[in-house]
Scaffold this motif. Sequence first.
Motif, PDB file in Angstrom:
ATOM      1  N   ASP A 118     -11.238  16.765  13.279  1.00 11.60           N
ATOM      2  CA  ASP A 118     -11.723  18.069  13.736  1.00 11.60           C
ATOM      3  C   ASP A 118     -12.227  18.031  15.174  1.00 11.60           C
ATOM      4  OD1 ASP A 118     -11.107  19.277  11.390  1.00 11.60           O
ATOM      5  OD2 ASP A 118     -13.105  19.095  10.512  1.00 11.60           O
ATOM      6  N   ASP A 119     -12.868  16.935  15.539  1.00  9.56           N
ATOM      7  CA  ASP A 119     -13.476  16.835  16.870  1.00  9.56           C
ATOM      8  C   ASP A 119     -12.648  15.997  17.846  1.00  9.56           C
ATOM      9  OD1 ASP A 119     -15.645  18.290  15.902  1.00  9.56           O
ATOM     10  OD2 ASP A 119     -16.648  16.489  15.182  1.00  9.56           O
ATOM     11  N   TYR A 120     -11.428  15.627  17.433  1.00  7.76           N
ATOM     12  CA  TYR A 120     -10.630  14.737  18.285  1.00  7.76           C
ATOM     13  C   TYR A 120      -9.765  15.535  19.254  1.00  7.76           C
ATOM     14  CZ  TYR A 120      -7.443  11.045  19.730  1.00  7.76           C
ATOM     15  OH  TYR A 120      -6.720  10.159  20.487  1.00  7.76           O
ATOM     16  N   THR A 121      -9.774  15.126  20.507  1.00  7.55           N
ATOM     17  CA  THR A 121      -8.943  15.761  21.533  1.00  7.55           C
ATOM     18  C   THR A 121      -7.923  14.747  22.046  1.00  7.55           C
ATOM     19  OG1 THR A 121     -10.783  17.162  22.239  1.00  7.55           O
ATOM     20  CG2 THR A 121      -8.915  16.952  23.748  1.00  7.55           C
ATOM     21  N   PRO A 122      -6.630  14.954  21.799  1.00  9.06           N
ATOM     22  CA  PRO A 122      -5.612  14.019  22.286  1.00  9.06           C
ATOM     23  C   PRO A 122      -5.586  14.004  23.803  1.00  9.06           C
ATOM     24  CG  PRO A 122      -4.711  15.493  20.618  1.00  9.06           C
ATOM     25  CD  PRO A 122      -6.049  16.037  21.006  1.00  9.06           C
ATOM     26  N   PRO A 123      -5.149  12.898  24.388  1.00  9.08           N
ATOM     27  CA  PRO A 123      -5.089  12.812  25.859  1.00  9.08           C
ATOM     28  C   PRO A 123      -4.009  13.703  26.439  1.00  9.08           C
ATOM     29  CG  PRO A 123      -4.066  10.881  24.858  1.00  9.08           C
ATOM     30  CD  PRO A 123      -4.702  11.652  23.737  1.00  9.08           C
ATOM     31  N   GLU A 124      -4.207  14.071  27.694  1.00  9.82           N
ATOM     32  CA  GLU A 124      -3.181  14.821  28.416  1.00  9.82           C
ATOM     33  C   GLU A 124      -2.083  13.864  28.855  1.00  9.82           C
ATOM     34  OE1 GLU A 124      -3.008  17.959  28.744  1.00  9.82           O
ATOM     35  OE2 GLU A 124      -4.963  18.481  27.917  1.00  9.82           O
ATOM     36  N   PRO A 125      -0.848  14.341  29.130  1.00 15.58           N
ATOM     37  CA  PRO A 125      -0.407  15.735  28.976  1.00 15.58           C
ATOM     38  C   PRO A 125      -0.234  16.118  27.516  1.00 15.58           C
ATOM     39  CG  PRO A 125       1.443  14.347  29.544  1.00 15.58           C
ATOM     40  CD  PRO A 125       0.224  13.463  29.606  1.00 15.58           C
ATOM     41  N   GLY A 126       0.050  17.386  27.288  1.00 14.68           N
ATOM     42  CA  GLY A 126       0.182  17.882  25.925  1.00 14.68           C
ATOM     43  C   GLY A 126       1.290  17.192  25.156  1.00 14.68           C
ATOM     44  N   HIS A 127       1.266  17.385  23.864  1.00 18.33           N
ATOM     45  CA  HIS A 127       2.270  16.830  22.943  1.00 18.33           C
ATOM     46  C   HIS A 127       2.166  15.318  22.784  1.00 18.33           C
ATOM     47  CE1 HIS A 127       4.198  20.582  24.511  1.00 18.33           C
ATOM     48  NE2 HIS A 127       4.338  20.807  23.222  1.00 18.33           N
ATOM     49  N   SER A 128       1.067  14.706  23.245  1.00 23.14           N
ATOM     50  CA  SER A 128       0.935  13.268  23.014  1.00 23.14           C
ATOM     51  C   SER A 128       0.714  12.976  21.538  1.00 23.14           C
ATOM     52  CB  SER A 128      -0.218  12.696  23.840  1.00 23.14           C
ATOM     53  OG  SER A 128      -1.443  13.325  23.494  1.00 23.14           O
ATOM     54  N   LEU A 129       0.159  13.940  20.814  1.00 25.11           N
ATOM     55  CA  LEU A 129      -0.041  13.804  19.369  1.00 25.11           C
ATOM     56  C   LEU A 129       0.411  15.090  18.696  1.00 25.11           C
ATOM     57  CD1 LEU A 129      -1.180  12.338  16.869  1.00 25.11           C
ATOM     58  CD2 LEU A 129      -3.402  13.376  17.407  1.00 25.11           C
ATOM     59  N   ARG A 130       1.338  14.946  17.753  1.00 27.87           N
ATOM     60  CA  ARG A 130       1.821  16.101  17.006  1.00 27.87           C
ATOM     61  C   ARG A 130       1.846  15.768  15.517  1.00 27.87           C
ATOM     62  NH1 ARG A 130       7.467  17.215  19.725  1.00 27.87           N
ATOM     63  NH2 ARG A 130       7.189  15.037  20.335  1.00 27.87           N
ATOM     64  N   PHE A 131       1.580  16.776  14.697  1.00 27.97           N
ATOM     65  CA  PHE A 131       1.666  16.625  13.256  1.00 27.97           C
ATOM     66  C   PHE A 131       2.793  17.500  12.730  1.00 27.97           C
ATOM     67  CE2 PHE A 131      -2.792  15.700  14.229  1.00 27.97           C
ATOM     68  CZ  PHE A 131      -2.946  14.484  13.583  1.00 27.97           C
ATOM     69  N   VAL A 132       3.497  16.990  11.739  1.00 22.62           N
ATOM     70  CA  VAL A 132       4.565  17.766  11.114  1.00 22.62           C
ATOM     71  C   VAL A 132       4.323  17.785   9.606  1.00 22.62           C
ATOM     72  CG1 VAL A 132       6.298  17.357  12.891  1.00 22.62           C
ATOM     73  CG2 VAL A 132       6.054  15.717  11.025  1.00 22.62           C
ATOM     74  N   ASN A 133       4.765  18.871   8.970  1.00 21.30           N
ATOM     75  CA  ASN A 133       4.545  19.032   7.533  1.00 21.30           C
ATOM     76  C   ASN A 133       5.710  18.529   6.689  1.00 21.30           C
ATOM     77  OD1 ASN A 133       2.013  20.249   7.935  1.00 21.30           O
ATOM     78  ND2 ASN A 133       2.974  22.245   8.272  1.00 21.30           N
ATOM     79  N   ASN A 134       6.848  18.254   7.344  1.00 21.24           N
ATOM     80  CA  ASN A 134       7.986  17.696   6.615  1.00 21.24           C
ATOM     81  C   ASN A 134       8.709  16.706   7.534  1.00 21.24           C
ATOM     82  OD1 ASN A 134      10.083  19.189   8.209  1.00 21.24           O
ATOM     83  ND2 ASN A 134       9.091  20.965   7.246  1.00 21.24           N
ATOM     84  N   GLN A 135       9.743  16.066   7.005  1.00 15.19           N
ATOM     85  CA  GLN A 135      10.414  14.990   7.735  1.00 15.19           C
ATOM     86  C   GLN A 135      11.581  15.465   8.602  1.00 15.19           C
ATOM     87  OE1 GLN A 135      11.401  12.268   4.496  1.00 15.19           O
ATOM     88  NE2 GLN A 135       9.785  10.886   5.204  1.00 15.19           N
TER      89      GLN A 135
END
Length: 380
Positions: free
Chosen positions: A81-98
């Motif tokens: 909840d409190d975690y901020t991924p490093p810049e630039p954007g899209h360094s961390l993404r979550f997906v709901n399926n494969q």
Amino acid sequence: MGSIEKENKEMRRSLHLLTSKVERNEAILRSFFEMEIRLLSCSSLDELLDLILIEFRAYFRLTAVNLILLDPESAARTLLDDYTPPEPGHSLRFVNNQRLLKSLFPTPKLRIGELSAPLKSIAFPSTPSVLSSALLPLVRHNCLIGSLHLGSNDPTRYSEHFDYDYIGHLASVISVCIENCINQQNLKRLSIIDMLTKVNNRRAFDQEIIKELSRASRHKTALSCLFIDLDFFKLVNDNFGHQIGDKVLQAVGTLLKKNLRKTDFIARYGGEEFAILLPNCDSEKAMEIGNQLRQKILHMVIHDNECKPFRISASIGVTSCTAESFAFDDLDAQAHTLLKAADEAVYQAKDKGRNRIEYRSLPDMKPELFHSLSTSLNDR
């Protein structure tokens, strides 16, 4: 120069190149071993992600490090909840399926070299300068759980003509670490979270109040405590059923989380009672916060099984302490005293008609009074 001398010179040159290559490989393996030890020592998911997404980039001199994680039930996202991924954007993404992961790995094998434009847009959407890369499939129990992307602006950094067994091993280690961090943190979370309201439970509150009292004592700051007791809650269960009663508790828990600071600590302390710790908050501010919460609860609209709206009110007790509030250094005694005062303030609010807030100051505590206080509280 004779042929033998030329041959010896060439052999020395070849030996020097071979020695340099061996030393370079040993250095690479040593660096990966050191990083593997650090990965295995991570105790939380945010610590692990910082190591992968931030430190990998500097440690291995990379242009970009991106990570995609399969998280269909939000088990990982809940912990961040409190975690901020490093810049630039899209360094961390979550997906709901494969689906996205399967487009990167038709077979769960390491992908090395230059990527096609479509694949690069998936793996490095914010870093078009990547000219060579290693895409690591993260696999656990024969299931593709994620993808780690190491990118370089050096076109020769990763080549399909070389073996990268050590990177494949690193992917296995990272997969284990991600799974372990999520499982361990969720187990810990289950032990301290009230599953109905998703706020902390009483066990967590009893631990937290000791920590906050210690912190307040060290920094000479105020600590306030609020007890919120929902009025006539038994009638809600009796008239509408326990499912609607649960719905009320969930709504109140959500309301409290949305209207308090991240540093405040909220717990379901009893059946319909919530307890809140307000660090660095004096009595005047605590009363103001408590009254705002009382009004928000009062204006909250709940619907019964027939979708008919109804409202509920709350009685709130408030107390505060400072470093000067206690005559002795006993955190357990201080916690009991604080909780007893807040609890008495709630009863005072109910005695005066409910749907109100009352403040109870702390008594002058003496060490000899602590035993009788603890006994009376534990017998309740």
